[in-house]
Design a protein around this motif. Structure first.
Motif, PDB file in Angstrom:
ATOM      1  N   ILE A   1      -3.351  10.846 -11.456  1.00 31.06           N
ATOM      2  CA  ILE A   1      -2.367   9.854 -10.251  1.00 31.06           C
ATOM      3  C   ILE A   1      -1.460  11.055 -10.966  1.00 31.06           C
ATOM      4  CG2 ILE A   1      -1.679   7.524 -10.999  1.00 31.06           C
ATOM      5  CD1 ILE A   1      -4.006   6.585 -13.209  1.00 31.06           C
ATOM      6  N   ARG A   2      -0.969  11.208  -9.444  1.00 36.94           N
ATOM      7  CA  ARG A   2       0.531  12.048  -9.407  1.00 36.94           C
ATOM      8  C   ARG A   2       1.445  11.355  -8.448  1.00 36.94           C
ATOM      9  NH1 ARG A   2      -4.230  15.196  -9.141  1.00 36.94           N
ATOM     10  NH2 ARG A   2      -4.566  14.575  -7.140  1.00 36.94           N
ATOM     11  N   PRO A   3       1.738  10.225  -8.846  1.00 38.14           N
ATOM     12  CA  PRO A   3       3.264  10.155  -7.556  1.00 38.14           C
ATOM     13  C   PRO A   3       4.390  10.628  -7.884  1.00 38.14           C
ATOM     14  CG  PRO A   3       3.396   8.484  -9.889  1.00 38.14           C
ATOM     15  CD  PRO A   3       2.389   9.801  -9.637  1.00 38.14           C
ATOM     16  N   THR A   4       4.975  10.583  -6.388  1.00 35.83           N
ATOM     17  CA  THR A   4       5.897  11.532  -6.146  1.00 35.83           C
ATOM     18  C   THR A   4       6.943  10.452  -5.113  1.00 35.83           C
ATOM     19  OG1 THR A   4       5.103  12.718  -4.510  1.00 35.83           O
ATOM     20  CG2 THR A   4       4.598  13.386  -5.956  1.00 35.83           C
ATOM     21  N   THR A   5       8.005  10.845  -4.940  1.00 36.30           N
ATOM     22  CA  THR A   5       8.994  10.637  -4.238  1.00 36.30           C
ATOM     23  C   THR A   5       8.932  10.572  -2.418  1.00 36.30           C
ATOM     24  OG1 THR A   5      10.557  12.053  -3.939  1.00 36.30           O
ATOM     25  CG2 THR A   5      10.775  10.747  -5.569  1.00 36.30           C
ATOM     26  N   LEU A   6       9.443  10.482  -2.022  1.00 36.98           N
ATOM     27  CA  LEU A   6       9.020  11.115  -0.268  1.00 36.98           C
ATOM     28  C   LEU A   6       9.597  12.352   0.001  1.00 36.98           C
ATOM     29  CD1 LEU A   6       9.977   7.356   1.928  1.00 36.98           C
ATOM     30  CD2 LEU A   6       7.854   8.615   1.179  1.00 36.98           C
ATOM     31  N   LYS A   7       9.933  12.837  -0.644  1.00 33.94           N
ATOM     32  CA  LYS A   7      10.961  13.913  -0.837  1.00 33.94           C
ATOM     33  C   LYS A   7       9.749  15.363  -1.746  1.00 33.94           C
ATOM     34  CE  LYS A   7      15.468  13.058   0.467  1.00 33.94           C
ATOM     35  NZ  LYS A   7      16.909  13.158   0.221  1.00 33.94           N
ATOM     36  N   GLY A   8       9.265  14.273  -1.995  1.00 35.80           N
ATOM     37  CA  GLY A   8       8.544  15.134  -2.745  1.00 35.80           C
ATOM     38  C   GLY A   8       8.287  16.146  -4.879  1.00 35.80           C
ATOM     39  N   GLU A   9       9.422  14.829  -5.238  1.00 36.04           N
ATOM     40  CA  GLU A   9       9.721  14.578  -6.976  1.00 36.04           C
ATOM     41  C   GLU A   9       9.175  13.912  -7.657  1.00 36.04           C
ATOM     42  OE1 GLU A   9      14.343  14.994  -7.239  1.00 36.04           O
ATOM     43  OE2 GLU A   9      13.714  13.384  -5.459  1.00 36.04           O
ATOM     44  N   ALA A  10       8.387  14.728  -8.296  1.00 35.84           N
ATOM     45  CA  ALA A  10       7.255  13.966  -9.588  1.00 35.84           C
ATOM     46  C   ALA A  10       8.143  12.771 -10.589  1.00 35.84           C
ATOM     47  CB  ALA A  10       6.959  15.111 -10.446  1.00 35.84           C
ATOM     48  N   TRP A  11       6.845  11.963 -10.521  1.00 35.75           N
ATOM     49  CA  TRP A  11       7.176  10.501 -10.940  1.00 35.75           C
ATOM     50  C   TRP A  11       6.518  11.361 -12.439  1.00 35.75           C
ATOM     51  CZ3 TRP A  11       7.007   5.216  -8.911  1.00 35.75           C
ATOM     52  CH2 TRP A  11       7.595   5.054  -8.000  1.00 35.75           C
ATOM     53  N   GLN A  12       7.597  10.308 -13.404  1.00 35.71           N
ATOM     54  CA  GLN A  12       6.644  10.583 -14.732  1.00 35.71           C
ATOM     55  C   GLN A  12       5.454   8.973 -14.469  1.00 35.71           C
ATOM     56  OE1 GLN A  12       9.160   9.855 -18.332  1.00 35.71           O
ATOM     57  NE2 GLN A  12      10.341  11.336 -17.518  1.00 35.71           N
ATOM     58  N   VAL A  13       4.829   9.775 -15.674  1.00 39.30           N
ATOM     59  CA  VAL A  13       3.107   9.100 -15.551  1.00 39.30           C
ATOM     60  C   VAL A  13       2.730   8.056 -16.834  1.00 39.30           C
ATOM     61  CG1 VAL A  13       0.856   8.393 -15.244  1.00 39.30           C
ATOM     62  CG2 VAL A  13       2.076   9.606 -13.237  1.00 39.30           C
ATOM     63  N   SER A  14       2.623   6.970 -18.064  1.00 44.94           N
ATOM     64  CA  SER A  14       2.483   7.063 -19.062  1.00 44.94           C
ATOM     65  C   SER A  14       0.960   5.973 -18.881  1.00 44.94           C
ATOM     66  CB  SER A  14       3.732   5.785 -20.048  1.00 44.94           C
ATOM     67  OG  SER A  14       2.902   5.467 -21.101  1.00 44.94           O
ATOM     68  N   ILE A  15      -0.199   6.644 -19.593  1.00 44.38           N
ATOM     69  CA  ILE A  15      -1.153   5.200 -19.660  1.00 44.38           C
ATOM     70  C   ILE A  15      -1.089   4.749 -20.986  1.00 44.38           C
ATOM     71  CG2 ILE A  15      -4.310   5.795 -19.430  1.00 44.38           C
ATOM     72  CD1 ILE A  15      -1.814   6.914 -17.364  1.00 44.38           C
ATOM     73  N   GLY A  16      -1.091   2.923 -20.829  1.00 43.11           N
ATOM     74  CA  GLY A  16      -1.108   2.177 -21.812  1.00 43.11           C
ATOM     75  C   GLY A  16      -2.546   1.686 -22.143  1.00 43.11           C
ATOM     76  N   ALA A  17      -2.561   0.398 -22.878  1.00 45.19           N
ATOM     77  CA  ALA A  17      -4.027  -0.098 -23.337  1.00 45.19           C
ATOM     78  C   ALA A  17      -4.864  -0.026 -22.155  1.00 45.19           C
ATOM     79  CB  ALA A  17      -3.123  -1.033 -22.803  1.00 45.19           C
ATOM     80  N   LEU A  18      -5.934  -0.668 -23.074  1.00 45.96           N
ATOM     81  CA  LEU A  18      -7.491   0.149 -22.481  1.00 45.96           C
ATOM     82  C   LEU A  18      -8.179  -0.266 -22.785  1.00 45.96           C
ATOM     83  CD1 LEU A  18      -8.358   4.261 -22.546  1.00 45.96           C
ATOM     84  CD2 LEU A  18      -7.108   2.806 -21.031  1.00 45.96           C
ATOM     85  N   SER A  19      -9.581  -1.542 -22.011  1.00 44.85           N
ATOM     86  CA  SER A  19     -10.183  -2.014 -22.344  1.00 44.85           C
ATOM     87  C   SER A  19     -11.976  -2.081 -21.458  1.00 44.85           C
ATOM     88  CB  SER A  19      -9.746  -3.921 -22.328  1.00 44.85           C
ATOM     89  OG  SER A  19      -9.189  -3.873 -20.576  1.00 44.85           O
ATOM     90  N   LEU A  20     -12.460  -2.358 -21.831  1.00 41.20           N
ATOM     91  CA  LEU A  20     -13.602  -3.143 -21.111  1.00 41.20           C
ATOM     92  C   LEU A  20     -14.000  -4.489 -21.828  1.00 41.20           C
ATOM     93  CD1 LEU A  20     -15.754  -0.197 -23.395  1.00 41.20           C
ATOM     94  CD2 LEU A  20     -15.363   0.395 -20.836  1.00 41.20           C
ATOM     95  N   SER A  21     -14.381  -4.525 -19.855  1.00 42.30           N
ATOM     96  CA  SER A  21     -14.548  -5.942 -19.210  1.00 42.30           C
ATOM     97  C   SER A  21     -16.252  -5.375 -18.230  1.00 42.30           C
ATOM     98  CB  SER A  21     -13.648  -6.654 -18.808  1.00 42.30           C
ATOM     99  OG  SER A  21     -13.236  -6.052 -17.378  1.00 42.30           O
ATOM    100  N   SER A  22     -16.561  -6.891 -18.021  1.00 44.48           N
ATOM    101  CA  SER A  22     -18.037  -7.285 -17.132  1.00 44.48           C
ATOM    102  C   SER A  22     -17.314  -7.975 -16.285  1.00 44.48           C
ATOM    103  CB  SER A  22     -18.957  -7.566 -18.330  1.00 44.48           C
ATOM    104  OG  SER A  22     -19.536  -6.688 -18.883  1.00 44.48           O
ATOM    105  N   THR A  23     -17.964  -7.541 -15.226  1.00 42.19           N
ATOM    106  CA  THR A  23     -16.953  -8.132 -13.531  1.00 42.19           C
ATOM    107  C   THR A  23     -18.260  -7.897 -12.309  1.00 42.19           C
ATOM    108  OG1 THR A  23     -15.073  -8.291 -12.144  1.00 42.19           O
ATOM    109  CG2 THR A  23     -15.782  -5.831 -12.859  1.00 42.19           C
ATOM    110  N   GLU A  24     -18.010  -8.323 -11.590  1.00 36.86           N
ATOM    111  CA  GLU A  24     -19.090  -8.502 -10.340  1.00 36.86           C
ATOM    112  C   GLU A  24     -18.131  -7.987  -9.466  1.00 36.86           C
ATOM    113  OE1 GLU A  24     -22.468 -11.154  -8.613  1.00 36.86           O
ATOM    114  OE2 GLU A  24     -21.979 -11.302 -10.752  1.00 36.86           O
ATOM    115  N   GLN A  25     -18.665  -7.436  -8.241  1.00 39.72           N
ATOM    116  CA  GLN A  25     -17.847  -7.371  -6.247  1.00 39.72           C
ATOM    117  C   GLN A  25     -18.649  -7.580  -5.346  1.00 39.72           C
ATOM    118  OE1 GLN A  25     -15.913  -3.211  -6.378  1.00 39.72           O
ATOM    119  NE2 GLN A  25     -14.854  -4.102  -7.688  1.00 39.72           N
ATOM    120  N   THR A  26     -18.963  -8.421  -4.425  1.00 42.97           N
ATOM    121  CA  THR A  26     -19.382  -8.860  -3.487  1.00 42.97           C
ATOM    122  C   THR A  26     -20.349  -7.688  -2.932  1.00 42.97           C
ATOM    123  OG1 THR A  26     -17.685  -9.520  -2.353  1.00 42.97           O
ATOM    124  CG2 THR A  26     -19.454  -9.611  -0.923  1.00 42.97           C
TER     125      THR A  26
END
Length: 483
Positions: free
Chosen positions: A94-119
């Motif tokens: 996950i590498r977001p940047t400004t439109l000029k190419g300047e890098a953003w900071q990325v911090s990964i927080g809470a994680l969880s597992l779940s059950s789901t369903e898509q169409t």
């Protein structure tokens, strides 16, 4: 000269032809839906003033294929053993940047597992991860590039849908608002790369956020069945006079209007003070005690509607209990993580929406309350309404103390029918008022008695036995003769 074909050779060729033709026909005739669709990833963005929060929903099967981190059989309690590896992998992709190419900071927080369903996918497990994306100082959070290839860099058929769930400056607020899709992340088969997605959220404004909060406040009071029931149950006995521990008699119309006005204003002041103090002070108040307090306030109001507990002091009680309702209102603002400036606008707009809709609802219910108070059926309607309200409040109280029950679920589901409930109250009051006015008109009692006795015959020669034409002619003759 050709020799006749050997029968064995012919048979073998026939069998071979069938072996080729049958599978080919099955493949060509198979419906595209017969293939099992694979679930896609979802990236939901919440846009704040100085950062963007991304909620990632990742199918664990494809995640294991792409990252080598197998979460398909792991239990939620054991997720912490894989948390470091998962966060490292996500931060690398996950590498977001400004439109000029300047890098953003990325911090990964809470994680969880779940059950789901898509169409059409059937049930599956997913990893839900929270990532906070912070741009360089002064950079625009509404226009940036999202270089994202989680799973997609290895599973070439995988697709990630990118949506915006909350964007205050664009007027997109609330938990139940529909997310706006801003793009998809997938493999470019021509270059065999995953191109970055350009995020363009347009120009936001404080005015759009303010208007959205007015709408959210109005919707909150409409769907907040508990808040509405508390106010209505306090207003129900307002036109009545309390004597010797019973509701017996009526106060004047002006006094009733004064009581209703004082109760409504006191409730407004109470919840407005608590809402402002809790929101601006950013106080973290546990939700369960506040919600239980609200249920208890409704139960007290229901008992008061049956037997007066604090006759003449309803406004004071409405103001005190309004403090708890205001704290509950503040939970909506706290979840939005607004800046101080946005919070001030949101507080004004949200409270304005609550008050406008509350005033409208009181005005709709007011005629019915005054009319019903003067009808013979008033005690039955009052006690019946109070019993229903008290039952719902008791169910909510037990539920909010940690014991779920069907009464609370039924009461919660009634929130979607608030408009119908108010329409029924207004229609009941209108019907009773019309009937009462009709019964009070001169001669209506005679007409009712005639309708109730259709078998009664008029005496010959009497006025009732004449036709309308005969009665009109007789009246003309009388006027000519002066008699």
């Amino acid at each position: 000269m050709t020799r006749p074909r050997n029968w064995l050779t012919t048979a073998l060729r026939l069998v071979a032809g069938i072996a080729i033709a049958v599978p080919a026909a099955l493949l060509l005739g198979a419906s595209p839906a017969a293939a099992h669709p694979m679930p896609h990833s979802v990236v939901q963005l919440d846009v704040y003033k100085d950062s963007v929060t991304a909620r990632l929903e990742l199918p664990v099967g494809d995640l294991a294929t792409a990252s080598g981190i197998d979460l398909t059989t792991i239990e939620s309690a054991a997720l912490s053993t894989k948390a470091k590896a998962v966060r490292t992998y996500l931060a690398q992709h996950i590498r977001p940047t400004t439109l000029k190419g300047e890098a953003w900071q990325v911090s990964i927080g809470a994680l969880s597992l779940s059950s789901t369903e898509q169409t059409s996918t059937g049930p599956y497990r997913e990893l839900v991860a929270k990532a906070v994306l912070t741009p360089p100082a002064g950079a625009d959070v509404r226009h940036f590039k999202l270089d994202y290839d989680v799973i997609v860099h290895q599973v070439v058929t995988h697709v990630a849908l990118v949506t915006v769930r909350q964007d205050w400056a664009a007027g997109q607020v609330g938990d139940d608002v529909s997310a706006t899709q801003v793009g998809t992340v997938r493999l470019d088969v021509r270059s065999m790369t995953v191109p970055a997605l350009t995020i363009d959220l347009g120009d936001g404004s404080a005015w759009r956020g303010f208007v959205a909060m007015v709408e959210l406040g109005g919707d909150h009071i409409l769907t907040g069945t508990d808040h509405l029931l508390f106010l209505l149950i306090l207003l129900l006995p307002a036109p009545l006079l309390a004597t010797r521990g019973r509701w017996d008699g009526l106060v004047g119309a002006r006094a009733a209007l004064g009581r209703i006005g004082r109760i409504t204003i006191a409730f407004t002041i109470g919840h407005s003070i608590a809402l402002a103090a809790t929101a601006l002070g950013r106080l973290e108040i546990p939700g369960r005690p506040v919600e239980a307090f609200i249920a208890a306030s409704i139960l007290v109001g229901a008992v008061h509607a049956i037997r007066p507990l604090f006759a003449g002091r309803e406004a004071v009680v409405a103001g005190v209990f309004g403090l708890g309702h205001g704290m509950a209102f503040s939970f909506v603002l706290a979840e939005m993580q607004l800046s101080t400036g946005q919070l001030v606008f949101s507080l004004l707009g949200f409270n304005l929406g609550i008050e406008l809709v509350q005033l409208l609802l009181v005005c709709l219910a007011l005629p019915s309350l005054l009319v019903i108070a003067r009808m013979r059926v008033q005690p039955a309607l009052r006690v019946g309404g109070a019993l229903l309200t008290g039952t719902a409040a008791l169910g909510w109280l037990v539920d909010r103390l940690g014991m779920p029950n069907p009464v609370a679920r039924a009461a919660d589901s009634a929130g979607s029918h608030t408009t119908l409930m108010l329409a029924a109250i207004a229609a009941t009051g209108w019907t009773l008022a019309t009937r009462r006015r009709a019964l009070s008109e001169p001669g209506e009692g005679v007409r009712l008695r005639l309708r109730l006795r259709p078998d009664t015959e008029a005496a010959p020669g009497s006025a009732l036995s004449r036709s309308p034409r005969e009665r009109a002619g007789r009246a003309l003759d009388d006027s000519r003769s002066g008699g």
